[in-house]
Design a protein around this motif. Structure first.
Motif, PDB file in Angstrom:
ATOM      1  N   GLU A 182       0.079   1.719  -0.236  1.00 41.62           N
ATOM      2  CA  GLU A 182       0.612   2.950  -0.817  1.00 41.62           C
ATOM      3  C   GLU A 182       1.249   2.655  -2.162  1.00 41.62           C
ATOM      4  N   GLU A 183       0.847   3.427  -3.139  1.00 38.20           N
ATOM      5  CA  GLU A 183       1.427   3.304  -4.470  1.00 38.20           C
ATOM      6  C   GLU A 183       2.889   3.762  -4.438  1.00 38.20           C
ATOM      7  N   GLY A 229       3.743  -4.817  -2.895  1.00 34.86           N
ATOM      8  CA  GLY A 229       4.294  -3.676  -3.618  1.00 34.86           C
ATOM      9  C   GLY A 229       5.414  -4.131  -4.549  1.00 34.86           C
TER      10      GLY A 229
END
Length: 261
Positions: A182-183, A229
């Protein structure tokens, strides 16, 4: 030759001379004998007196020695008695001290045992209580960041400091609703839908162990901790969403009866 008369006078004179010499010898021998007898008597007398003195000295020494021995014996007996009394007193004192120490040690051991039993009972009760709850903590690591504003942005979850590859658990029963990258900084992430509008999100995984649609139970391992991330190191970013809105996940866990620490 002389005349018969001269010869006769000459023989008489020689005989008289011999008799005189014999008398002199006898007188000399008698005098010598008497002198030796007197000397022997004197010696015997001295020896008797000497033995008397010796005997008197021995008797005196024996009496003095006996007296000293008696006095020494009395002193030794008194000292022995006194020492025995001291020993008895010291022994009594040591026994009292040992008994007191043993009693204190026994009391401490009993108190420690009671405390240990109480702690074990409390731990068992807490374990039973937690097992009865429908929710659990996703990690037992220490908390490194809390819900709230950080660097001008909302930090919408609670961070648990982890080592790379440590297990991350499902906070409750539910269905895996999303798995992927997920960005926005979450990296590899897992979502679980628990029903009643409650969702939990787990970010920064190094490896995901579930798939979308999997049914999971409270405490199941769903991923391994990592720093994918936007992350400054391996950790779990944990969020609770109610009807799609982020809430203070730490406070919410506490409301469920948990103690994140």
């Amino acid at each position: 030759m002389g005349t018969p008369d001269e010869t006769t006078e000459s023989g008489a004179g020689a005989l008289a001379a011999r008799r005189i010499r014999a008398l002199i010898r006898r007188a000399g021998a008698l005098a010598a004998h008497r002198t030796r007898a007197l000397i022997r008597r004197a010696r015997m007398s001295r020896e008797r007196y000497s033995w008397r003195f010796v005997n008197i000295g021995l008797a005196t020494a024996i009496l003095v020695g006996s007296g000293l021995a008696a006095i020494s014996g009395q002193n030794a007996t008194a000292q022995a008695a006194e020492k025995q009394n001291d020993t008895v007193v010291q022994a009594d004192w040591r026994v009292d001290t040992v008994l007191a120490d043993m009693s204190a040690a026994a009391e401490k051991a009993a108190a420690d045992q009671a405390a240990a039993k109480a702690a074990a009972a409390a731990a068992a009760a807490e374990k039973a209580r937690l097992a009865a709850l429908p929710w659990t903590l996703p990690s037992d690591a220490r908390i490194t960041s809390y819900f709230g504003m950080r660097d001008g942005r909302l930090h919408g979850g609670t961070d648990f400091g982890e080592f790379e590859g440590e297990d991350i658990w499902a906070a409750g029963d539910g269905t895996v609703s999303y798995v992927g990258y997920e960005e926005g900084g979450y990296g590899n992430v897992v979502y679980i839908d628990h029903g009643d509008g409650i969702q939990t999100r787990y970010g920064h995984a190094s490896k995901i162990l579930v798939d979308e649609g999997d049914k999971v139970s409270k405490g199941d391992t769903i991923m391994l901790a990592g720093d994918t991330g936007r992350s400054n190191g391996p950790h779990l970013h944990f969020e609770v969403l109610i009807d799609g809105e982020k809430v203070d996940s730490l406070k919410w866990l506490e409301e469920q009866g948990l103690n994140p620490g």
